[in-house]
Scaffold this motif. Sequence first.
Motif, mmCIF file in Angstrom:
data_model
loop_
_atom_site.group_PDB
_atom_site.id
_atom_site.type_symbol
_atom_site.label_atom_id
_atom_site.label_comp_id
_atom_site.label_asym_id
_atom_site.label_seq_id
_atom_site.Cartn_x
_atom_site.Cartn_y
_atom_site.Cartn_z
ATOM 1 N N ILE A 155 19.061 24.817 12.164
ATOM 2 C CA ILE A 155 18.606 24.292 13.464
ATOM 3 C C ILE A 155 17.976 22.918 13.228
ATOM 4 O O ILE A 155 17.128 22.769 12.353
ATOM 5 C CB ILE A 155 17.568 25.227 14.127
ATOM 6 N N ALA B 129 20.663 26.262 20.128
ATOM 7 C CA ALA B 129 19.456 26.555 19.342
ATOM 8 C C ALA B 129 18.543 27.542 20.061
ATOM 9 O O ALA B 129 17.918 28.396 19.435
ATOM 10 C CB ALA B 129 18.701 25.262 19.047
ATOM 11 N N ALA C 243 22.904 24.788 17.136
ATOM 12 C CA ALA C 243 22.632 25.426 15.843
ATOM 13 C C ALA C 243 23.961 25.870 15.241
ATOM 14 O O ALA C 243 24.937 26.086 15.961
ATOM 15 C CB ALA C 243 21.699 26.622 16.025
#
Length: 347
Positions: free
Chosen positions: A193, A140, A212
């Motif tokens: 995310i 992420a 993510a």
Amino acid sequence: TWHLKKIPQIVRERTFSLDSPKFEAKTKLELNSVCGIECQRKLPVPSLSDLKSLLSYETVFENGTRTLTEVNVLGAVPDPAANTTTQRPLRKKRQIYGTDSRFSIYDKRFMTNFPFNTAVKISTGCSGILVSPKHVLTAAHCLHNGKDYVKGSKRLRVGLMKTKSRGNGRKRKGAKRNGMPSFQWTRVKSTHIPKGWFKGVSGDIALDYDYAVLELKRPHKRKYMELGISPTIKMMPGSMIHFSGFDNDRSGQLVYRFCSISEESNDLFYQYCDAEPGSTGSGIYLRLKEPNKKKWKRKIIAVYSGHQWVDINGEQQDYNVAVRITPLKYAQICFWIHGNDENCTQG
């Protein structure tokens, strides 16, 4: 052996439109002041309402629009032995530990075949791994710093290693030599995310949620790697993990490494793999036997989050860390890939 586990269900409840992101954050490939080994030991097991908040997620689309999807979590069983680690001596502040044990993959026969062909380059400077014909798993923090999306994520692209050079075999001007990979760049259609990554939800960056999924605009025709639920260290052959990425200090090269895991918490692996910025977001995998079969199968069991600096006993210490794919994270990533939970009942 890979053990089948019943997976909790992630159920979409409501989706809201949000303001478009500013895309003004700077890309930061090393994170500071995150919850380290000692901090992880003291974390309470999240409640069901906590999980619903942490596993809700933002989606950013190619045109800059953004949504928040709230989810419900069904069938989650809290781990009573959560966040237990074993005490080890702290190690020196280095990303390469002793002799550099990384391998640069030069031979195109390896580079463009499984499992090395599943490694991809993210345009913000990270790595990732192919997890479906249209999806890439990465970290992420390659896209978001906890408060805003990074500048480069507005026109995000994924570089897949090319298998063949165009033309009639003659080298084009400026073509790369020495077996360095060239890339076919593909635009990203949308990005997911988990809300647990954002500051304000967790009070600080929650390393447990540093993952993510990117949906590509066009599907690729390469072999990808399936997800697996992360076993404990004891269930891994030699406690060994493997991953490949594009380390910054070896520009243009695919770099492979393997190492043993030293410590684990419920959500993280702490390991001594030699790695440099650029390999962040790589898919960590291992090979185990399939149930009731003689075949061995590689599966992704964690995402490499990178080299981390944390406060331990009032001093800055470092380690390399990976985010484990727990049953809950498996359910969420699988849901992002398939758009439903029917394909995600067992993992």
